[in-house]
Design an enzyme around this catalytic site. Structure first.
Site, PDB file in Angstrom:
ATOM      1  CG  MET A  81      43.986  37.282  42.823  1.00 53.26           C
ATOM      2  SD  MET A  81      42.755  36.966  41.538  1.00 53.26           S
ATOM      3  CE  MET A  81      43.584  35.720  40.542  1.00 53.26           C
ATOM      4  CG  HIS A  82      47.435  39.032  39.431  1.00 57.34           C
ATOM      5  ND1 HIS A  82      47.129  37.791  38.901  1.00 57.34           N
ATOM      6  CD2 HIS A  82      46.310  39.791  39.296  1.00 57.34           C
ATOM      7  CE1 HIS A  82      45.878  37.819  38.449  1.00 57.34           C
ATOM      8  NE2 HIS A  82      45.370  38.997  38.686  1.00 57.34           N
ATOM      9  CG  ASP A 239      41.558  39.412  45.434  1.00 56.42           C
ATOM     10  OD1 ASP A 239      41.479  38.747  44.385  1.00 56.42           O
ATOM     11  OD2 ASP A 239      42.051  40.553  45.473  1.00 56.42           O
TER      12      ASP A 239
END
Length: 498
Positions: A81-82, A239
């Site tokens: 992520m991110h 995820d």
């Protein structure tokens, strides 16, 4: 027999899983790639490494499984992520991706809080933390203005991989929820936040659902891998969302406990009005219209690894933990707080550090090992406690990761959480969740819930032991006092740290 592929694009490697229509795993392949850490607190990756690793894995899957490319109906994704991937007008990558574990953006987080105030939590339901994407965007905007002027859009890691496979620039919604640019309750981009920070029109790409079709493979990508150009490609998920789907967390009352390097507790939720005041994450789930609340312990399995490496070097985990079951709950008056690298939930504190409290001359390595396990689990229980306070009911906990490999730890989780804890027969994590999204997208099942009933097998159930539950409830109250009792001490010690 027909098949789907789940691609799990992690921080250190990509894992691919070939799954048949009856839920059987017919092949898997993994490829690693490096981190780029040029300075302390920096963590980046070259997105081309993700593409190359995925191509190698897909080729290996076909070669080792013997499955015909024409029998593979779909592929979907799980992704770290991110991570910020900036694209120019021709969708070319402008710089290395800045990853979730990059912590250079503290100033940008404070700027977001100052500019948005209470609107940040109202819109995104999440606090401004260094790991999220918007602070990274603002860092590039501030420190690399000439480069940022060329940026037309951004995507997250798995969404960039999907673009390279399909030619379509889109972002999947469960991942978009971790950007601080999404209106999480409404499931759409926040024009208010984008305009507040001067982001160009169209900077946030079109949103897609986790099981939504996003086209088929580009002929050139199909040729590189051996897959058919007719292979359908689906949105995928973040995820943590994929890990939840892969563990069957698709119904109210079920929660996930995952002990990896960090620890995650996550619960399925359908009420978009839930408000945790930013103390836990609240993201859109892969299941349409659903959400998940998530708490994070930064040093879960890492705490046990540190303990082993520092105090029992060369000893395997099985040997290290073989006698902890003989130690009574409470480790004979010893508490451990797993704040080795700071903490996330419920204390977003980068300065706090870990403690052994109550250490005496009668304690031996087994006591310390059990205390570390208990401390990690108490930290996870803090998130469950926040869920309870918000009115979320948890009926059972599905345990995965390192904590699910030790029966003593599974029983400990049941006793500390006060809930039945269930293990999985065949734990495959986010890659299985991604494969399930491809299975639903391909029309094999009507929903992720139906797919979970077919694909996921549960192992042993550990019921809470009443006397242990009562003892741990009292110990948990003491554990919760340690943070405030040591906070100012850690602030004073910070100047002496290397």
């Amino acid at each position: 027999m027909k098949y789907v592929i789940g691609v799990d694009l992690g921080t250190s490697s990509v894992k691919t899983l070939l799954v048949s229509k009856d839920g059987e795993i017919k092949g898997e392949a993994t490829a690693s790639y490096p981190l780029i850490q040029e300075r302390p607190s920096y963590s980046e990756q070259n997105p081309e490494e993700w593409v190359n690793g995925t191509v190698a894995c897909l080729k290996e899957l076909l070669q080792t499984s013997g499955v015909s490319a024409e029998d593979i109906e779909g592929v979907s994704f799980s992704g770290q992520m991110h991570g910020l991937v900036l694209l120019d007008e021709q969708n070319r990558v402008l710089r290395n991706a800045i990853l979730w574990n990059d912590t250079r953006t503290t100033k940008e987080c404070r700027e977001i809080e100052q500019k948005l105030g209470g609107k940040l939590l109202d819109i995104t339901r999440n606090a401004a933390l260094e790991g999220f994407t918007l602070p990274k965007i603002l860092w590039v905007q501030k420190h690399e203005p000439e480069l940022f002027a060329k940026a037309a859009s951004f995507v997250l890691p798995k969404d960039y991989l999907r673009y390279r496979m399909t030619g379509r620039v889109e972002m999947e919604i469960s991942d978009a929820a971790g950007t601080l640019l999404l209106n999480v309750p409404e499931g759409k981009w926040s024009d208010e936040i984008a305009s507040a920070f001067g982001l160009p029109e169209g900077f946030c790409p079109p949103l897609v659902g986790s099981t939504e079709g996003t086209g088929t493979l580009l002929p050139e990508f199909a040729a590189l891998t051996g897959l058919s150009p007719a292979t359908k490609v689906f949105g995928g998920g973040a995820d943590n969302a994929c890990g939840a789907v892969g563990a069957g967390i698709v119904r109210k009352g079920d929660a996930l406990c995952s002990v990896g390097t960090s620890g995650v507790v996550l619960t399925y939720e359908e009420d978009k009005s839930k408000d945790f005041a930013g103390k836990v994450h609240f993201f859109n789930h892969a299941h349409p219209g659903a959400f998940y609340a998530m708490g994070v312990t930064l040093a879960a399995g890492y705490s046990l690894s540190w303990f082993r490496d520092a105090l029992a070097p060369g000893v395997g985990f099985s040997e290290l933990l073989q006698n902890v079951g003989e130690i009574a709950p409470g480790s004979e008056g010893l508490l451990f707080t797993p704040y080795l690298v700071g903490e996330r939930t419920p204390h977003a504190d980068s300065v706090i550090r870990g403690s052994f409290i109550g250490l005496s001359g009668t304690h031996r390595r087994d006591h310390l090992a059990r205390a570390v396990m208990e401390g990690i689990t108490f930290s996870l229980q803090e998130s469950f406690d926040l869920f309870r306070q918000a009115g979320i009911t948890v009926d059972r906990v599905i345990s995965i990761g390192g904590g699910a490999k030790n029966p003593v730890w599974l029983q400990m989780q049941a006793d500390i959480f006060g809930k039945p804890v269930v293990s999985l027969k065949n734990e495959q994590g986010p890659a299985m969740g991604a494969a399930m999204m491809a299975a639903v997208g391909s029309g094999w099942f009507g929903s992720l819930k139906e797919c979970a009933d077919q694909f996921i097998g549960y192992g042993a159930t550990y019921e809470p032991i009443p006397e242990n539950v009562e003892k741990y409830a009292r110990l948990f109250k003491l554990y919760q006092q340690v943070y405030e009792a040591t906070r100012s001490l850690n602030e004073g010690l910070q100047e002496f740290r290397g």
